[in-house]
Write a protein that holds these residues in place. Structure first.
Motif, PDB file in Angstrom:
ATOM      1  N   VAL A  38       0.638  -1.185  -0.072  1.00 25.32           N
ATOM      2  CA  VAL A  38       0.104   0.098   0.081  1.00 25.32           C
ATOM      3  C   VAL A  38       0.958   1.396   0.147  1.00 25.32           C
ATOM      4  CG1 VAL A  38      -1.607   1.516   1.101  1.00 25.32           C
ATOM      5  CG2 VAL A  38      -2.082  -1.192   1.203  1.00 25.32           C
ATOM      6  N   ALA A  39       1.951   1.130   0.672  1.00 23.95           N
ATOM      7  CA  ALA A  39       2.844   2.347   0.918  1.00 23.95           C
ATOM      8  C   ALA A  39       3.416   2.618  -0.357  1.00 23.95           C
ATOM      9  CB  ALA A  39       3.782   2.088   2.087  1.00 23.95           C
ATOM     10  N   SER A  40       3.725   1.848  -1.117  1.00 24.57           N
ATOM     11  CA  SER A  40       4.634   1.882  -2.596  1.00 24.57           C
ATOM     12  C   SER A  40       3.819   2.720  -3.394  1.00 24.57           C
ATOM     13  CB  SER A  40       4.784   0.415  -3.281  1.00 24.57           C
ATOM     14  OG  SER A  40       3.586  -0.046  -3.448  1.00 24.57           O
ATOM     15  N   PHE A  41       2.244   2.895  -3.154  1.00 28.30           N
ATOM     16  CA  PHE A  41       1.755   3.851  -4.144  1.00 28.30           C
ATOM     17  C   PHE A  41       2.093   5.315  -3.764  1.00 28.30           C
ATOM     18  CE2 PHE A  41      -0.930  -0.051  -4.531  1.00 28.30           C
ATOM     19  CZ  PHE A  41      -1.003  -0.176  -5.841  1.00 28.30           C
ATOM     20  N   ALA A  42       2.265   5.568  -2.570  1.00 29.86           N
ATOM     21  CA  ALA A  42       2.360   6.825  -2.003  1.00 29.86           C
ATOM     22  C   ALA A  42       4.252   7.063  -2.287  1.00 29.86           C
ATOM     23  CB  ALA A  42       2.325   7.007  -0.742  1.00 29.86           C
ATOM     24  N   ILE A  43       5.100   6.247  -1.946  1.00 31.95           N
ATOM     25  CA  ILE A  43       6.287   6.316  -2.158  1.00 31.95           C
ATOM     26  C   ILE A  43       7.012   6.603  -3.530  1.00 31.95           C
ATOM     27  CG2 ILE A  43       8.777   5.128  -1.676  1.00 31.95           C
ATOM     28  CD1 ILE A  43       7.508   3.989   0.752  1.00 31.95           C
ATOM     29  N   PHE A  44       6.270   5.741  -4.685  1.00 29.34           N
ATOM     30  CA  PHE A  44       6.824   5.928  -5.914  1.00 29.34           C
ATOM     31  C   PHE A  44       6.679   7.044  -6.550  1.00 29.34           C
ATOM     32  CE2 PHE A  44       6.472   4.468 -10.388  1.00 29.34           C
ATOM     33  CZ  PHE A  44       7.691   3.944 -10.620  1.00 29.34           C
ATOM     34  N   PRO A  45       5.560   7.936  -6.360  1.00 30.81           N
ATOM     35  CA  PRO A  45       5.640   9.385  -6.808  1.00 30.81           C
ATOM     36  C   PRO A  45       6.692  10.121  -6.040  1.00 30.81           C
ATOM     37  CG  PRO A  45       3.496   8.558  -6.449  1.00 30.81           C
ATOM     38  CD  PRO A  45       4.219   7.528  -5.881  1.00 30.81           C
ATOM     39  N   LEU A  46       6.671   9.934  -4.799  1.00 27.16           N
ATOM     40  CA  LEU A  46       7.917  10.876  -4.004  1.00 27.16           C
ATOM     41  C   LEU A  46       9.344  10.680  -4.600  1.00 27.16           C
ATOM     42  CD1 LEU A  46       6.351  10.292  -0.578  1.00 27.16           C
ATOM     43  CD2 LEU A  46       6.161  12.301  -2.104  1.00 27.16           C
ATOM     44  N   VAL A  47       9.374   9.725  -5.180  1.00 24.84           N
ATOM     45  CA  VAL A  47      10.947   9.311  -5.465  1.00 24.84           C
ATOM     46  C   VAL A  47      11.102   9.519  -7.190  1.00 24.84           C
ATOM     47  CG1 VAL A  47      11.288   7.581  -3.695  1.00 24.84           C
ATOM     48  CG2 VAL A  47      10.643   6.593  -5.940  1.00 24.84           C
ATOM     49  N   GLY A  48      10.084  10.274  -7.550  1.00 27.96           N
ATOM     50  CA  GLY A  48      10.008  10.739  -9.033  1.00 27.96           C
ATOM     51  C   GLY A  48      10.007   9.648 -10.171  1.00 27.96           C
ATOM     52  N   LYS A  49       9.005   8.504  -9.663  1.00 24.69           N
ATOM     53  CA  LYS A  49       8.611   7.531 -10.378  1.00 24.69           C
ATOM     54  C   LYS A  49       9.802   7.031 -11.286  1.00 24.69           C
ATOM     55  CE  LYS A  49       4.128   8.988 -11.250  1.00 24.69           C
ATOM     56  NZ  LYS A  49       2.942   9.270 -12.124  1.00 24.69           N
ATOM     57  N   SER A  50      10.949   6.737 -10.261  1.00 27.60           N
ATOM     58  CA  SER A  50      12.073   6.257 -10.625  1.00 27.60           C
ATOM     59  C   SER A  50      12.346   4.576 -10.018  1.00 27.60           C
ATOM     60  CB  SER A  50      13.449   7.180 -10.232  1.00 27.60           C
ATOM     61  OG  SER A  50      14.366   6.455 -10.456  1.00 27.60           O
ATOM     62  N   MET A  51      12.387   3.638 -10.845  1.00 30.76           N
ATOM     63  CA  MET A  51      12.691   2.632 -10.227  1.00 30.76           C
ATOM     64  C   MET A  51      13.923   2.403  -9.700  1.00 30.76           C
ATOM     65  SD  MET A  51      10.160   0.647 -10.405  1.00 30.76           S
ATOM     66  CE  MET A  51       9.831  -0.961 -10.680  1.00 30.76           C
ATOM     67  N   PRO A  52      15.024   2.876  -9.950  1.00 33.72           N
ATOM     68  CA  PRO A  52      16.305   2.834  -9.256  1.00 33.72           C
ATOM     69  C   PRO A  52      16.204   3.438  -8.029  1.00 33.72           C
ATOM     70  CG  PRO A  52      16.852   3.374 -11.602  1.00 33.72           C
ATOM     71  CD  PRO A  52      15.474   3.484 -11.320  1.00 33.72           C
ATOM     72  N   HIS A  53      15.263   4.637  -7.596  1.00 35.13           N
ATOM     73  CA  HIS A  53      15.003   5.168  -6.378  1.00 35.13           C
ATOM     74  C   HIS A  53      14.270   4.070  -5.543  1.00 35.13           C
ATOM     75  CE1 HIS A  53      16.281   9.019  -8.375  1.00 35.13           C
ATOM     76  NE2 HIS A  53      17.303   8.941  -7.618  1.00 35.13           N
ATOM     77  N   MET A  54      13.309   3.373  -6.328  1.00 34.27           N
ATOM     78  CA  MET A  54      12.745   2.661  -5.369  1.00 34.27           C
ATOM     79  C   MET A  54      13.569   1.628  -4.995  1.00 34.27           C
ATOM     80  SD  MET A  54       9.475   2.801  -4.713  1.00 34.27           S
ATOM     81  CE  MET A  54       8.070   2.024  -3.987  1.00 34.27           C
ATOM     82  N   ILE A  55      14.545   1.065  -5.761  1.00 33.93           N
ATOM     83  CA  ILE A  55      15.121   0.010  -5.173  1.00 33.93           C
ATOM     84  C   ILE A  55      15.992   0.532  -4.124  1.00 33.93           C
ATOM     85  CG2 ILE A  55      17.278  -1.620  -5.812  1.00 33.93           C
ATOM     86  CD1 ILE A  55      14.786  -2.375  -7.158  1.00 33.93           C
ATOM     87  N   LEU A  56      16.578   1.546  -3.998  1.00 31.52           N
ATOM     88  CA  LEU A  56      17.290   2.147  -2.886  1.00 31.52           C
ATOM     89  C   LEU A  56      16.263   2.193  -1.616  1.00 31.52           C
ATOM     90  CD1 LEU A  56      19.718   3.623  -1.927  1.00 31.52           C
ATOM     91  CD2 LEU A  56      18.975   5.659  -2.742  1.00 31.52           C
ATOM     92  N   VAL A  57      15.088   2.531  -1.971  1.00 32.91           N
ATOM     93  CA  VAL A  57      14.307   2.736  -0.693  1.00 32.91           C
ATOM     94  C   VAL A  57      14.036   1.122   0.056  1.00 32.91           C
ATOM     95  CG1 VAL A  57      11.858   3.090  -0.161  1.00 32.91           C
ATOM     96  CG2 VAL A  57      13.064   4.708  -1.531  1.00 32.91           C
ATOM     97  N   ALA A  58      13.893   0.131  -1.026  1.00 31.44           N
ATOM     98  CA  ALA A  58      13.848  -1.145  -0.775  1.00 31.44           C
ATOM     99  C   ALA A  58      15.090  -1.724  -0.074  1.00 31.44           C
ATOM    100  CB  ALA A  58      13.607  -1.965  -1.891  1.00 31.44           C
ATOM    101  N   GLY A  59      16.286  -1.258  -0.567  1.00 34.04           N
ATOM    102  CA  GLY A  59      17.634  -1.590   0.193  1.00 34.04           C
ATOM    103  C   GLY A  59      17.573  -1.142   1.631  1.00 34.04           C
ATOM    104  N   ILE A  60      17.241   0.203   1.932  1.00 34.10           N
ATOM    105  CA  ILE A  60      17.268   0.720   3.010  1.00 34.10           C
ATOM    106  C   ILE A  60      16.366  -0.012   3.940  1.00 34.10           C
ATOM    107  CG2 ILE A  60      16.670   3.004   4.380  1.00 34.10           C
ATOM    108  CD1 ILE A  60      17.903   4.648   1.873  1.00 34.10           C
ATOM    109  N   ALA A  61      15.310  -0.262   3.500  1.00 32.25           N
ATOM    110  CA  ALA A  61      14.193  -0.896   4.264  1.00 32.25           C
ATOM    111  C   ALA A  61      14.654  -2.425   4.686  1.00 32.25           C
ATOM    112  CB  ALA A  61      12.792  -1.068   3.592  1.00 32.25           C
ATOM    113  N   MET A  62      15.434  -3.092   3.697  1.00 31.38           N
ATOM    114  CA  MET A  62      15.959  -4.520   3.975  1.00 31.38           C
ATOM    115  C   MET A  62      17.250  -4.267   4.918  1.00 31.38           C
ATOM    116  SD  MET A  62      18.200  -7.123   1.435  1.00 31.38           S
ATOM    117  CE  MET A  62      19.509  -5.879   1.186  1.00 31.38           C
ATOM    118  N   VAL A  63      17.916  -3.292   5.258  1.00 33.64           N
ATOM    119  CA  VAL A  63      19.063  -3.056   5.986  1.00 33.64           C
ATOM    120  C   VAL A  63      18.189  -2.677   7.565  1.00 33.64           C
ATOM    121  CG1 VAL A  63      20.626  -1.357   7.283  1.00 33.64           C
ATOM    122  CG2 VAL A  63      20.769  -2.307   4.644  1.00 33.64           C
TER     123      VAL A  63
END
Length: 103
Positions: A38-63
């Protein structure tokens, strides 16, 4: 995915209220997945609809998840991890199947 944490969790229970604890642990697995979806619908536009930025957010969440899981300890001692004794120790997770079955 979370088999190590699940293995440590199940061996640390004493048998009383085990169903309730397992249900709470299951919520601890399912709810973050639902919230992330559900949060990805809000986060994706916040990171400029950029998949690499979304992967970075996922990496931070993984850590953050790694840090959270690292505080879980196995307090059953060495008996559950030795191959000596009357029970059989599973190769993955070190669960004494006879001790678990006797609960």
């Amino acid at each position: 995915m979370q088999t190590q944490a699940f293995s440590i969790f199940t061996t640390s229970l004493d048998g009383s209220n085990e169903g309730a604890y397992m249900g709470l642990f299951n919520c601890g697995i399912c709810l973050p997945q639902i919230i992330a979806s559900v949060a990805s619908f809000a986060i994706f536009p916040l990171v400029g609809k950029s998949m690499p930025h979304m992967i970075l957010v996922a990496g931070i969440a993984m850590v953050m998840g790694i840090v959270a899981v690292s505080v879980i300890t196995d307090n059953t001692g060495k008996e559950a991890h030795s191959t000596e004794g009357s029970g059989t120790v599973a190769a993955l997770g070190g669960i004494d199947t006879e001790r678990t079955a006797s609960r």
